[in-house]
Design a protein around this motif. Structure first.
Motif, PDB file in Angstrom:
ATOM      1  N   LYS A 221      -3.586  21.346  18.068  1.00 38.77           N
ATOM      2  CA  LYS A 221      -4.867  20.773  18.463  1.00 38.77           C
ATOM      3  C   LYS A 221      -5.865  21.753  18.279  1.00 38.77           C
ATOM      4  O   LYS A 221      -7.158  21.467  17.685  1.00 38.77           O
ATOM      5  N   ASN A 222      -5.800  23.198  18.513  1.00 36.15           N
ATOM      6  CA  ASN A 222      -6.926  24.303  18.140  1.00 36.15           C
ATOM      7  C   ASN A 222      -6.869  24.304  16.676  1.00 36.15           C
ATOM      8  O   ASN A 222      -8.204  24.566  16.441  1.00 36.15           O
ATOM      9  N   LYS A 224      -6.609  22.007  14.304  1.00 31.56           N
ATOM     10  CA  LYS A 224      -7.477  20.839  13.873  1.00 31.56           C
ATOM     11  C   LYS A 224      -8.813  21.148  14.095  1.00 31.56           C
ATOM     12  O   LYS A 224      -9.748  20.829  13.580  1.00 31.56           O
ATOM     13  N   GLU A 225      -9.146  21.474  15.429  1.00 28.64           N
ATOM     14  CA  GLU A 225     -10.795  21.782  16.029  1.00 28.64           C
ATOM     15  C   GLU A 225     -11.193  22.899  15.174  1.00 28.64           C
ATOM     16  O   GLU A 225     -12.261  22.769  14.551  1.00 28.64           O
ATOM     17  N   PRO A 230     -10.539  17.308  14.613  1.00 23.71           N
ATOM     18  CA  PRO A 230      -9.881  17.338  15.870  1.00 23.71           C
ATOM     19  C   PRO A 230      -8.695  16.155  16.330  1.00 23.71           C
ATOM     20  O   PRO A 230      -7.822  16.015  16.791  1.00 23.71           O
ATOM     21  N   TYR A 231      -9.221  14.702  15.582  1.00 26.07           N
ATOM     22  CA  TYR A 231      -8.631  14.012  15.802  1.00 26.07           C
ATOM     23  C   TYR A 231      -7.735  13.005  14.785  1.00 26.07           C
ATOM     24  O   TYR A 231      -7.254  12.090  14.777  1.00 26.07           O
TER      25      TYR A 231
END
Length: 256
Positions: A221-222, A224-225, A230-231
């Motif tokens: 998730k980090n 992707k951010e 992020p999604y």
């Protein structure tokens, strides 16, 4: 263009001091050019400040498109303007560009030498690029006075200029971070990315990393951010990594 600037001169001097144990500055010069296409900004750092003044005085920055045609390119293959400037340099026996593109950011690392360098030694020097770039970012981020204008109109370039160099390195073990364009990843994040690109499952990655599945999901998730998505799904993450030039080949350069 006259780019005489005390802040740039100081940053170049500091680079020379910081890496004097790694390179023989009497024999080689190393320069990193950071071009932000979207913001139309250029940042440079080099152990040889005078060489930067010479290149910009000769307006070589306006011809930067020539330097975006291949991942590895020799200055002897460029137009006469580059050759004329190089003839005035003390270290002109070898001059080679390594070009990488990460989204809106183009990075060109240049090595020039008083003598020929064996290919293996060139690759060893190139492996320092992420470390030098990360060092340079700390300087650039805290000093707006080093910003130069991107005067050239950048023509369309491939998202991935080529596959990375298959040379192993332990630099990531020493330095702890690697930078791709504007994004900085930790060692563990890069290991996760490498395993993800190799199609490992979450359980397999967490086992290799020695952590829980929940921790690994959080790390992804980090990642992707940091990439600004992020999604996205797994396929979306693959696409985002490719757009930043982050491939298995380039990770193999730094992570054994």
């Amino acid at each position: 263009m006259d780019i005489k600037n005390s802040s740039i001169e100081k940053s170049c001097s500091n680079l020379s001091k910081e890496f004097y144990n790694c390179f023989d500055w009497n024999e080689i010069d190393i320069t990193v050019n950071h071009l932000n296409i979207k913001k139309k900004e250029v940042y440079i750092i080099s152990n040889n400040y005078e060489w930067q003044l010479m290149c910009w005085d000769d307006d070589l920055d306006l011809l930067v498109n020539e330097r975006l045609n291949a991942r590895i390119q020799y200055w002897r293959d460029y137009s006469e303007a580059f050759k004329r400037t190089l003839e005035r340099a003390s270290k002109r026996k070898l001059k080679i560009d390594f070009c990488d593109i990460h989204g809106d950011v183009i990075e060109i690392m240049t090595i020039n030498s008083k003598s020929e360098i064996p290919p293996l030694d060139i690759m060893k020097i190139y492996q320092y690029k992420p470390v030098i770039v990360d060092y340079a970012y700390k300087i650039w981020r805290n000093n707006p006075n080093v910003t130069l204008p991107l005067r050239a109109k950048i023509e369309e370039v491939p998202i991935e200029l080529s596959k990375g160099i298959k040379q192993k390195s332990k630099l990531i073990d020493i330095h702890g971070y690697m930078r791709f364009g504007n994004i900085r990843f930790t060692r563990k994040e890069l290991i996760t990315i490498r395993l993800f690109l190799s199609h490992y499952q979450i359980k397999e990655i967490s086992a290799i990393q020695g952590c829980s599945d929940a921790s690994e999901i959080k790390r992804i998730k980090n990642i992707k951010e940091k990439l600004g998505c992020p999604y996205v799904s797994s396929s979306g993450l693959f696409k985002a990594l490719k757009e930043y030039g982050i491939t298995l080949a380039c990770l193999d350069t730094f992570i054994s």
